[in-house]
Motif scaffolding. Structure first.
Motif: not given
Length: 1104
Positions: A666-675, A765-769, A1098-1103
């Motif tokens: 549940l806590a993970l659902t509040t976290v936005e995805d980041h590359v 399939s899966g749960l939340g994030r 994008n699944v890679l970033t150089f930042y």
């Protein structure tokens, strides 16, 4: 069924609102059950199970029936009014419940029992499938079916009779709460401390602090008692006492560690109590000058004889042991009463000289405050007294021998704590109100006329004990451990009380240790100790455990260094108390719906406080013993955790795992995805995971400890069979993953087609994030022999993955993934090997029997005839065995594909030095480069270097290399080499192209060679075929796939793994067979290939 609306029914005390009948089809309407409904609103009533005539189950709760209801609740057992035998002469009958013909049984305790329950037989209720199917078909059920479904293989009446018959045969001896718990706890709590140390404790601490010490110790034991009561009333408990309570609450890790040291502590406690008894006997022998050898050896001799006698009582059975305990309790109570009587009997001059003056206010006032001496303090005195308060688990330790442990343990334990506490406080206050702290024992030490008393109570009573301040005295609370004998009405009774206290505690510990140890061994937590699990006799007595306890006790009696071991034993008991309290807190904190103790007088925070208090007391008693206890417990905990015993007790630890996982999800659902946090979360279409292990292995390599991996299986076919097979295999396949240390989940769906099933999996399939973002699928090697529908479903899955914006990985190895044939052969071979072993055992048994017969009856006559016949049978069995072996060997050679088996394990092996060749031809967001990078940080692939291949122009090779090198450096991905391929778009050679054309020839329509009408008809009949127009439109793309295979053969033939950009086919434009031909020609005759296409995010970033 007829309905009677007459309101008079409610006036009839025998009327039923609930009933279950078993009726025959031949019954007429008058014999069917009736449900009478009045015009008034329904009258809601509680219900109870009662016996009724005609073997009909009626449940009614009306005035005057409360006793029946209460009796049922207390016993918690089935009644004889359950589904009873019925007329079986008719072929068909129905089970009637609530006035309806149904297979649904009424609620019944026997459905909730564990298999092998000693309190009753477990019944099997009809499954949901049986209920559902029968209702849907609306068919009658046969006699055997309802008998099996409703009554669990037998009728309730028969079952009750069988259960009673078994009980009469075995003759279990079960104890009530008084004899089983109260008596044992009181005897174990009251020890020698009551008679020979309590007076010293109250002399040191004074009445005020002495009572506080007693109450503080009682607080620890009372909180533990409350926690024990809560756990003991949360369901049926078996034998094992503290071990059982802790292990079923916290799991085998805590239970196994504490169970072993708790059993050991009880075994050593036997030696401690016996030595205490022997010391008292030796003191008596010393006074009469009748020592046998010397003091030490006399203690050993008397201790040995005592332990042997106690062992004989214990081995004789629990009934004899219980009788002995009752006798010892009577002696102990008489001794305590003797002391209180002695305090009111007028004293004499000799006793006054020893400090006893009967009840005096001045003595009470003088002894009320503390008088610590010889470096003693509050906590040191508390440490000496606390072992006197232990023993509260004596009743719980024989939980398997109690009639009703749920009721007996709370009542007996808490009442024992209350009674013994009152006795301790009473004795402490009384002795400190009668006896001064110091006395000389000299009757001539009286007060001289004109002498100043300086507030001394003894001086005020006519005795001068002032010289005790400058020199040691032998009498008084501080100096004489035999004060209670002096005060009592008859001194020898106190000695008998000491004997009773020591022997009863020794006997209780001698019984507790084997019982706890037997329960621990039965659970097989420590596999090497399973030998001690066996029980003997009607009460399943642990004779082997008794012998082991006897050996341990004898060893410590002979060592005789009990002053050193005593603090450790006390800490072992305290560690058990701490874990019981923590178990109660943990179970409450986990908030599992299964935590429903009938005992309500507990609080989770009080239990936690009790656990911390026990830990604190451990250090107060002896800090180094506490550290040793924690070290031993930690070692055993780690050992059990490492061994992972195959048990599932529904512990609160499991419940807390769920709560923590749920909170984290549940806590993970509040976290936005980041590359930067992207990780491959894969759905792998492995089917049953053991069928395609290589596909699971390569997926697991880049998801282990890094991302989600779900092994999926799609069942197609008749829904009923699919669902049944799916449900029966779920747990087994997940267990296979766990056993093979694959950090993955298994899930399955039943669907009309493979594509529909995968579509459901991709969406649900899966749960939340924690949702899959990548689909991993094996290459369909047999696509040319498959039906058009199968190919359409396979390619459709790829289209669906792209539609749902998932990455796609298609894995191809030369031998294919499916090893089901190998598994079938292995299973077949294993089965026949077992059968051959059985045949061999039977043959040996027959030979042994023949030899015995020959020896006893000779080799002639009719015996010889039978011997010959038996020998003939054996030879036939041998012939059969030989032929079976030959069949198996031929099958083994013919069908067992060694190459396939080796290929299935290739990703489990360390890859050694080599390369992973990445053909990053199209930018898909970086998944094509991320997957091989993750592989190189794994142990098995770390020696492989990354070689990068990408397209470019001939005149810009160096610039293209620099651009790619710069990009990879910014991504912080190490590489060994970069190759720019400039000739991707040239035509392939003729041989390669000819092979491609021959491959697609069976699937071409060739409409250009036919007239328009025929061509249109063929398109309608075979829409899946490759048209000439399509082939021409995608000719360049087809060239590219063929050319790429040539380049792969040229540059990457020796690679350990090839990671290649997956070509994408436009929906509706590229036919399924043309797309499969592209994939076939692209990956043909190569090392293992991963064809990868990200979702272009994008699944890679150089930042940073």
């Amino acid at each position: 069924m007829s309905m009677n609306n007459s309101p008079n029914v409610f006036l009839d005390p025998n009327a039923n609102r609930f009933q279950v009948n078993i009726i025959n089809e031949s019954h007429d309407n008058n014999e069917t059950s009736q449900e009478d409904v009045g015009s008034d609103p329904p009258h809601y009533e509680e219900t109870s199970f009662t016996d009724e005539a005609h073997k009909r189950l009626r449940i009614s709760y009306r005035p005057g029936k409360r006793e029946l209801y209460d009796n049922f609740l207390q016993n918690g057992e089935k009644t004889e009014a359950s589904l009873h035998p019925y007329d079986t002469h008719n072929k068909m009958y129905y089970l009637q419940t609530f006035g309806h013909n149904t297979m649904d049984p009424v609620p019944k305790i026997d459905y909730y029992r564990n298999t092998g329950s000693i309190s009753g037989n477990k019944l099997s209720r009809p499954s949901l499938l049986e209920i559902h199917e029968q209702l849907a078909k609306n068919i009658a059920v046969s006699t055997g079916s309802v008998e099996r479904v409703a009554n669990g293989e037998s009728t309730a009446g028969d079952e009750t009779a069988v259960s009673k018959e078994e009980e009469n045969k075995t003759g279990f001896v079960k104890f009530g709460w008084v004899k089983g718990v109260l008596v044992r706890c009181m005897l174990n709590i009251w020890g020698v401390m009551l008679f020979i140390r309590l007076s010293w404790i109250v002399g040191q601490a004074g009445i005020g602090l002495g009572v506080i010490i007693i109450l503080l110790a009682t607080m620890v034991t009372s909180i533990t008692g409350l926690s024990t009561s809560a756990i003991a009333t949360n369901g049926f408990i078996r034998g094992g006492g503290a071990y059982y309570l802790i292990s079923r609450s916290l799991g085998p890790e805590f239970g196994g560690s504490i169970g072993l040291i708790f059993a050991f502590a009880n075994a050593v406690a036997v030696a401690m109590y016996v030595v205490g008894f022997a010391e008292t006997v030796v003191e008596l022998l010393k006074e009469s000058d009748t020592l046998m050898v010397d003091e030490s050896n006399d203690i050993r001799i008397i201790g040995t004889i005592t332990v042997v006698c106690l062992l004989g009582i214990s081995v004789a059975g629990m009934e004899w042991e219980a009788k002995a305990q009752v006798i010892l309790l009577i002696v102990l109570l008489v001794a305590i009463a003797n002391f209180f009587i002695g305090t009111v009997i007028p004293t004499n001059n000799e006793k006054k000289a020893r400090g006893f003056f009967n009840y005096q206010a001045s003595i009470f006032a003088e002894n009320f405050g503390p008088g610590f001496r010889s470096g003693e303090g509050f906590f040191s005195v508390f440490a000496i007294f606390f072992p006197a308060a232990t023993g509260i688990l004596a009743g719980a330790n024989i939980s398997g021998d109690l009639k009703d442990p749920q009721s007996a343990i709370p009542k007996g334990t808490m009442l024992a704590i209350a009674i013994t506490t009152i006795a301790y406080i009473g004795v402490a206050v009384c002795v400190a109100s009668c006896v001064v702290r110091d006395a000389t024992g000299n009757i001539n030490d009286t007060v001289v006329l004109g002498m100043s008393c300086n507030g001394s109570s003894a001086c005020g009573l006519g005795y001068d004990f002032s010289r005790c301040a400058s020199q040691p005295c032998d009498y008084g609370l501080m100096n004489n451990f035999q004060v209670m004998s002096m005060v009592s009405g008859f001194g020898p009774l106190i000695t008998a009380g000491i004997f009773s206290a020591t022997l009863s505690s020794a006997l209780a510990s001698l019984v507790s240790a084997p019982k706890v140890f037997q329960a621990l061994c039965k659970d097989n937590v420590y596999k090497g100790l399973h030998f001690f699990a066996k029980g003997y006799g009607k009460n399943n007595e642990p004779i082997r455990g008794y012998v082991l306890t006897f050996v341990i006790a004898m060893a410590f009696i002979l060592i005789a260094e009990l002053n050193t071991i005593a603090p450790i034993i006390s800490n072992f008991f305290l560690a058990s108390y701490a874990l019981i309290n923590f178990s109660c807190f943990h179970a409450s904190y986990a908030k599992s719906p299964g935590w429903r103790p009938a005992f309500r007088y507990y609080n989770m925070w009080v239990s936690l406080f009790g656990a911390l208090l026990c830990c604190g007391v451990m250090f107060v008693i002896n800090w180094w013993a506490a550290l040793i206890t924690y070290a031993i417990e930690l070692f055993l905990y780690i050992y059990v955790t490492y061994k992972k015993p195959d048990v599932n007790w529904g512990s609160s630890t499991q419940a807390l795992y769920y709560i923590n996982a749920l909170d984290s999800a549940l806590a993970l659902t509040t976290v936005e995805d980041h590359v930067k946090n992207f990780r491959p979360q894969c759905i792998a279409l492995t089917g049953a995971p053991m069928i395609r292990p290589a596909l699971l292995d390569i997926t697991h390599t880049f998801t282990k400890n890094n991302g989600l991996c779900i092994c999926c299986e799609v069942y197609t076919g008749p829904r009923k069979l699919c669902v049944k097979e799916m449900n029966s295999g779920m747990a087994k396949k997940q267990a296979w993953l766990t056993k093979n240390k694959r950090k993955a989940f298994y899930t399955a769906v039943a669907a009309d087609s493979f594509r529909d099933g995968v579509k459901s999996l991709l969406q649900a399939s899966g749960l939340g994030r924690m949702k899959p973002n990548t689909l991993v699928i094996g290459f369909k090697k047999d696509w040319r022999n498959a039906t058009a529908t199968e190919v359409e479903n396979y390619v459709g899955v790829i289209h669906d993955a792209f539609d749902f914006e998932l990455g796609m990985i298609i894995v191809r190895i030369s031998q294919g993934f499916d090893i089901s044939q190998v598994l079938q052969v292995q299973a077949y071979f294993s089965q026949y090997t077992e059968e051959l072993e059985k045949l061999e055992q039977e043959r040996l048994a027959l030979e042994a029997t023949i030899k015995e017969n020959d020896f006893e009856e000779g080799k002639s006559g009719i015996c010889g005839f039978f011997r010959k016949a038996t020998t003939l049978n054996i030879s036939k069995d041998e012939t059969k065995k030989d032929s079976t072996i030959n069949t198996i060997q031929s099958m083994h050679v013919g069908e067992f594909n060694q190459k396939l088996l080796e290929a299935s394990t290739q990703f489990k092996k360390k890859q050694g030095k080599g390369s992973i060749d990445i053909w990053w031809l199209f930018d898909d967001g970086g998944l094509t480069i991320l997957i091989p990078y993750i592989l190189t940080i794994r142990k098995k692939w770390k020696d492989c270097k990354l070689r990068i291949f990408t397209g470019g122009k001939v005149n810009r090779i160096e610039e293209e290399k620099l651009v790619m090198a710069s990009l990879l450096s910014k991504f912080r991905i190490k590489f060994a080499d970069i190759n720019i391929i400039c000739d991707i778009n040239i035509k392939p050679n003729k041989e390669s192209w000819k092979f491609f054309e021959e491959m697609i020839e069976p699937y071409r329509l060739h409409e250009s060679c036919k007239d328009i009408t025929t061509a249109e008809k063929l398109k309608r009949e075979t829409p899946w075929k490759i048209t000439d127009a399509e082939l021409e439109a995608f000719k360049e793309k087809s060239y590219r796939q063929v050319r790429l295979n040539e380049l792969l053969q040229e540059h990457s033939r020796a690679a350990n793994l090839i990671v290649l950009s997956l070509p994408v086919a436009r929906k509706g434009a590229v036919s399924d067979y043309l797309y499969m031909a592209w994939l076939e020609i692209l990956s043909k005759n190569l090392p293992p290939v991963l064809m990868v296409r990200g979702n272009h995010k994008n699944v890679l970033t150089f930042y940073s």
